[in-house]
Design an enzyme around this catalytic site. Structure first.
Site, PDB file in Angstrom:
ATOM      1  N   GLU A 366       0.842  -1.191   0.000  1.00 10.75           N
ATOM      2  CA  GLU A 366       0.000   0.000   0.000  1.00 10.75           C
ATOM      3  C   GLU A 366       0.878   1.243   0.000  1.00 10.75           C
ATOM      4  O   GLU A 366       1.467   1.582   1.021  1.00 10.75           O
ATOM      5  CB  GLU A 366      -0.929  -0.001   1.212  1.00 10.75           C
ATOM      6  CG  GLU A 366      -1.923   1.151   1.211  1.00 10.75           C
ATOM      7  CD  GLU A 366      -2.799   1.154   2.451  1.00 10.75           C
ATOM      8  OE1 GLU A 366      -4.027   1.089   2.295  1.00 10.75           O
ATOM      9  OE2 GLU A 366      -2.249   1.211   3.568  1.00 10.75           O
ATOM     10  N   GLN A 367       0.946   1.896  -1.126  1.00  8.17           N
ATOM     11  CA  GLN A 367       1.636   3.179  -1.186  1.00  8.17           C
ATOM     12  C   GLN A 367       0.796   4.148  -1.999  1.00  8.17           C
ATOM     13  O   GLN A 367       0.051   3.748  -2.902  1.00  8.17           O
ATOM     14  CB  GLN A 367       3.037   3.042  -1.778  1.00  8.17           C
ATOM     15  CG  GLN A 367       3.093   2.561  -3.216  1.00  8.17           C
ATOM     16  CD  GLN A 367       4.432   2.864  -3.859  1.00  8.17           C
ATOM     17  OE1 GLN A 367       4.892   4.001  -3.817  1.00  8.17           O
ATOM     18  NE2 GLN A 367       5.055   1.864  -4.454  1.00  8.17           N
TER      19      GLN A 367
END
Length: 536
Positions: A366-367
């Site tokens: 998750e970025q």
């Protein structure tokens, strides 16, 4: 008919699957780790294409968190059975080494815009699935198969099994219908029926410079299949100086007036290292059927750069500057990485693009990185960011990105004492360790105020710029080698990196506090550079 210049879908648009419904043409292409999944373009004339939808938009259809670089959605197949659209796709969870974890699914919709159904799981025996609708009403699922015991190559042929749409599953025996040719690595199957023949189109030779389109036929759907007398109907493997390289993985479509076209992936290498910064793109070739019921590519087997199609391309639109604002949500040209929960990484409620800093750049989970494809060899990009960095673990800015091993990142960040600064990070030499380099000293900036960030790419030269409020842009850092943002430098061996260069904005908060960064706009400006040999 007018001539157009290939590719028809420039930039990262590989593994095309083409379909005509009435007067409308559609092409579906792979999106790998970028979300939402699968790009579908529409055209009326085979020359001008518009991105109209990405059908895999929700967690029930696709969750790629943890998928490594160049995994995710491989080789979709888009078909229509006279009543509805069908889309078959793979979500690859592992690709390196002896094992490949590749899960295949089917979704459907009454209209191309959707809504698209929740997926039906089919199998995990291989990738590149397709769905063939026979004229007796039966549906057949086709995919390459993988055998981890085979040496030295692990591709085990093309498998066929019936799909029962009412039961929502594959039924009956599995038949291995084609082993390919001596070029090996047979994949990308599509079935067709014409004049009592079943035709099987496949890709071979891997997706690098030995790639090819192979053709075979049989009187029975389950074979045996006889290979085309020319073996490969399209390939650049024996033409190293052709403009379109890596030609393979194709699909056929007929026009209303009976002409046949082959769409296929291709690459336009630049620099002496033959690097495909724009990734694998979609091109088109005219084909024809001989009296012997075999198909041939006009002027083939080497793909042509210039091809006659019914329409004339709008060159002004191709070269137009794109200034994106966020008053009406995220523009369709943009994607993000892996997560089906975009509300955790972005918002446009204020009319700006707000990114919530999450994991580090290069994270497979998750970025907050939102970007569009690089579709020209030379371009300018610009944005304005408002970000209150607090320490060295908070950062937000402008990035030219290929993968976790290949990116350039100009970020507003801060020293450990809280003083804001501009810092360039890159991963030019990070493979296989994933280590950053810092090619220039940080530039201290005021702790308050917006910052304009920009970059220019001219062929293989990348330069960053910045400006504080009320000031003109000035360069920061050295000139970088932008050609590393390519399949050939993607952090894998040959046939291992499959996407293309992106440019966009990002925010990262390694403290875990989701600090927000606001971006006013984003500009992408194509530039005609006489040194760009193959620019369309």
């Amino acid at each position: 008919m007018p001539l157009i210049t290939n590719p028809i879908l420039p930039g990262f648009n590989p593994d095309p699957s083409i379909l005509r419904v009435g007067e409308d043409y559609y092409i579906a292409t792979s999106t790998f780790e970028w979300f939402p999944g699968v790009q579908i373009h529409h055209s009326k004339d085979l020359a001008n294409w518009e991105l109209v939808t990405r059908p895999l938009t929700r967690k029930a259809q696709l969750d790629m968190r943890g998928d490594p670089d160049s995994c995710g959605v491989w080789a979709p197949c888009l078909t229509h059975d006279g009543e509805k659209f069908w889309l078959v796709y793979t979500d690859v969870k592992r690709k390196d080494g002896s094992f490949k974890d590749a899960h295949n699914y089917i979704v459907w919709a009454d209209k191309i815009e959707g809504p698209w159904s929740d997926p039906v799981y089919t199998n995990s025996s291989g990738f590149d699935p397709s769905l063939f609708h026979d004229d007796d009403g039966r549906k057949w699922f086709v995919n390459m198969t993988w055998d981890h015991r085979r040496r030295p190559l692990l591709f085990a042929g093309i498998a066929l099994q019936e799909f029962d749409p009412k039961a929502g599953k594959l039924v009956g025996p599995i038949t291995n219908i084609y082993q390919g040719t001596d070029l090996e690595l047979v994949e990308g199957p599509h079935l067709y029926k014409r004049n009592g023949w079943y035709y099987l189109l496949t890709a071979e030779g891997g997706t690098a410079y030995d790639h090819a389109v192979t053709f075979a036929r049989s009187r029975n759907i389950d074979g045996p299949y006889e290979t085309h007398p020319d073996k490969h109907i399209l390939t650049s493997k024996d033409a190293p100086f052709a403009a379109l390289q890596r030609a393979g993985h194709g699909d056929l479509v007929d026009t209303p007036d009976g002409k046949t076209y082959l769409v296929h992936l291709s690459g336009r290498p630049t620099t002496q290292e033959r690097r495909c910064v724009l990734g694998r793109e979609t091109s088109i070739q005219e084909a024809y059927w001989g009296e012997d019921d075999w198909i041939h590519v006009k002027h083939g087997p080497v793909p042509s750069l210039h091809v006659e199609v019914p329409g004339t391309r709008d060159e002004a639109k191709y070269w137009a500057e794109q200034r994106y604002t966020f008053d009406n949500g995220l523009p369709i040209d943009f994607q993000w990485l892996r997560t089906p929960e975009p509300e955790r990484i972005l918002s446009t409620e204020t009319g700006k693009l707000r990114l919530f800093g999450r994991e580090s750049i290069g994270s497979w989970f998750e970025q907050a990185l939102v970007a569009r494809r690089q579709t020209h060899f030379s371009y300018d990009a610009e944005t304005v960011v408002d970000f209150k960095a607090t320490d060295e673990r908070t950062m937000a800015g402008l990035t030219a990105y290929y993968s976790r091993y290949n990116f350039f990142y100009l970020a507003v960040t801060a020293h450990s004492d809280g003083q804001r600064e501009l810092l360039i990070m890159n991963s030019e030499v990070s493979w296989p360790d994933g280590k950053l380099s810092f090619p220039a000293d940080p530039v201290q900036i005021p702790n308050e105020g917006k910052v304009k960030l920009a970059l220019t790419i001219r062929g293989r030269k990348l330069q960053f710029f910045y400006a504080l409020e009320g000031q003109d842009l000035q360069p920061i850092g050295p000139v970088f080698d932008a050609s590393i943002l390519s399949d050939e430098c993607g952090g894998h061996q040959a046939h291992g990196s499959f996407t293309g260069a992106f440019v966009g904005v990002a925010a990262h908060d390694l403290n875990g506090t989701a600090s927000p960064a606001d971006f006013d706009y984003f500009t992408y400006r194509p530039v005609k550079d006489p040194t760009d040999r193959y620019e369309v």
